[in-house]
Write an enzyme that holds these catalytic residues in place. Sequence first.
Site, PDB file in Angstrom:
ATOM      1  N   ASP A  11      22.257 -70.115  21.424  1.00  0.00           N
ATOM      2  CA  ASP A  11      22.732 -69.276  20.312  1.00  0.00           C
ATOM      3  C   ASP A  11      23.842 -70.035  19.585  1.00  0.00           C
ATOM      4  O   ASP A  11      24.376 -71.021  20.107  1.00  0.00           O
ATOM      5  CB  ASP A  11      23.279 -67.932  20.840  1.00  0.00           C
ATOM      6  CG  ASP A  11      23.795 -67.038  19.716  1.00  0.00           C
ATOM      7  OD1 ASP A  11      23.064 -66.846  18.723  1.00  0.00           O
ATOM      8  OD2 ASP A  11      24.934 -66.548  19.806  1.00  0.00           O
ATOM      9  N   SER A  12      24.181 -69.546  18.411  1.00  0.00           N
ATOM     10  CA  SER A  12      25.278 -70.159  17.659  1.00  0.00           C
ATOM     11  C   SER A  12      26.612 -70.000  18.393  1.00  0.00           C
ATOM     12  O   SER A  12      27.547 -70.736  18.098  1.00  0.00           O
ATOM     13  CB  SER A  12      25.374 -69.515  16.275  1.00  0.00           C
ATOM     14  OG  SER A  12      25.651 -68.136  16.408  1.00  0.00           O
ATOM     15  N   CYS A  74      18.911 -66.382  19.013  1.00  0.00           N
ATOM     16  CA  CYS A  74      19.694 -66.236  17.785  1.00  0.00           C
ATOM     17  C   CYS A  74      18.706 -65.876  16.685  1.00  0.00           C
ATOM     18  O   CYS A  74      17.744 -66.622  16.461  1.00  0.00           O
ATOM     19  CB  CYS A  74      20.392 -67.559  17.476  1.00  0.00           C
ATOM     20  SG  CYS A  74      21.239 -67.592  15.883  1.00  0.00           S
ATOM     21  N   GLU A 159      33.320 -63.419  17.768  1.00  0.00           N
ATOM     22  CA  GLU A 159      33.730 -64.768  18.203  1.00  0.00           C
ATOM     23  C   GLU A 159      35.253 -64.861  18.360  1.00  0.00           C
ATOM     24  O   GLU A 159      35.748 -65.581  19.222  1.00  0.00           O
ATOM     25  CB  GLU A 159      33.230 -65.832  17.217  1.00  0.00           C
ATOM     26  CG  GLU A 159      31.718 -66.075  17.264  1.00  0.00           C
ATOM     27  CD  GLU A 159      31.254 -66.829  18.518  1.00  0.00           C
ATOM     28  OE1 GLU A 159      31.952 -67.739  18.981  1.00  0.00           O
ATOM     29  OE2 GLU A 159      30.170 -66.475  19.033  1.00  0.00           O
ATOM     30  N   CYS A 194      20.963 -59.089  15.455  1.00  0.00           N
ATOM     31  CA  CYS A 194      21.822 -60.265  15.634  1.00  0.00           C
ATOM     32  C   CYS A 194      22.306 -60.163  17.067  1.00  0.00           C
ATOM     33  O   CYS A 194      22.780 -59.098  17.488  1.00  0.00           O
ATOM     34  CB  CYS A 194      22.999 -60.244  14.672  1.00  0.00           C
ATOM     35  SG  CYS A 194      24.243 -61.511  15.059  1.00  0.00           S
ATOM     36  N   HIS A 196      24.796 -61.181  18.564  1.00  0.00           N
ATOM     37  CA  HIS A 196      26.217 -60.869  18.764  1.00  0.00           C
ATOM     38  C   HIS A 196      26.490 -59.356  18.744  1.00  0.00           C
ATOM     39  O   HIS A 196      27.457 -58.891  19.346  1.00  0.00           O
ATOM     40  CB  HIS A 196      27.075 -61.495  17.650  1.00  0.00           C
ATOM     41  CG  HIS A 196      27.355 -62.945  17.817  1.00  0.00           C
ATOM     42  ND1 HIS A 196      26.390 -63.914  17.685  1.00  0.00           N
ATOM     43  CD2 HIS A 196      28.516 -63.603  18.088  1.00  0.00           C
ATOM     44  CE1 HIS A 196      26.941 -65.104  17.870  1.00  0.00           C
ATOM     45  NE2 HIS A 196      28.230 -64.947  18.114  1.00  0.00           N
TER      46      HIS A 196
END
Length: 275
Positions: A11-12, A74, A159, A194, A196
């Site tokens: 994932d990012s 992702c 993040e 998403c 996240h």
Amino acid sequence: MHNRQPIGVFDSGLGGLTVLKELVRELPQYDYLYLGDSARAPYGTKDFDTVYRYTLEAVRWLFDQGCPLVIVACNTASAKALRNIQQRDLPGIDPTRRVLGVIRPTTEVIGDHTDSGHVGILGTQGTVDSGSYAIEIAKFFPEVHVHQQACPAWVPLVESGDYLDPIKSEPLIRQCLEQLAAQSPLIDTILLACTHYPLLYPQIRAMLPTHIDLVTQGSIVADSLAAYLTRHPQMAERLSRSGELSFTTTGDPAVFGRAASQFWGASLKAQQVYL
Ligand code: DGL
């Protein structure tokens, strides 16, 4: 790490952990190697070519570590890079390895969640602009209406760790939910498209009317991987099975490890890597 043949999960940044957790819950026997490209997150605001290039670098790195199979956990990378990697790059790199995404398995089942036929999709700007969800859902559920809303503030919220502070997070979460709700009063299913966003699940759930089904992808992707490995026993046999988890990040390993431990509910150590 080299004598292992783990499942790579990419994932990012931190988001793919929400998928990994469900993979481990459903398929605990396998080894997993997680890679979060936190140094270059977010991907959701980056152009097609950049996301493609970063994703290909990550997939190649996971292959170099011995992963026969990589899950791109992702949505943005699945929307912008997966098809090219599967069709154009993989045959030249190693046609026996596989790269799977998260959009296809989700769109195969999301129509089953709605009674009204109106589904809301919350994703990054990149995922929304790609139109991938609308296109794929139309293939499996042509009668379903898709309403999309980008939530550009949500990935930085996760993040940075600011999502743990309700004073910072609640207005940003509420704003996107109101924008989506304004698109149609008939929406009865909302997909967190998403990886996240499930970290925000308790806050999102608390702001939504109880009749709305709030769907996360982790268990959907885990079910889909389990079915894939049953259909492809030659791949299942290649994967090593010691139940080991390794975490790597391109960002600060201490920051990543702290956030990951918080989400995992256990102390995790991350190793820094360079792609
Ligand atoms: N977690 C990623 C997704 O599922 C993207 C987050 C980002 O913008 O980097 O889309």
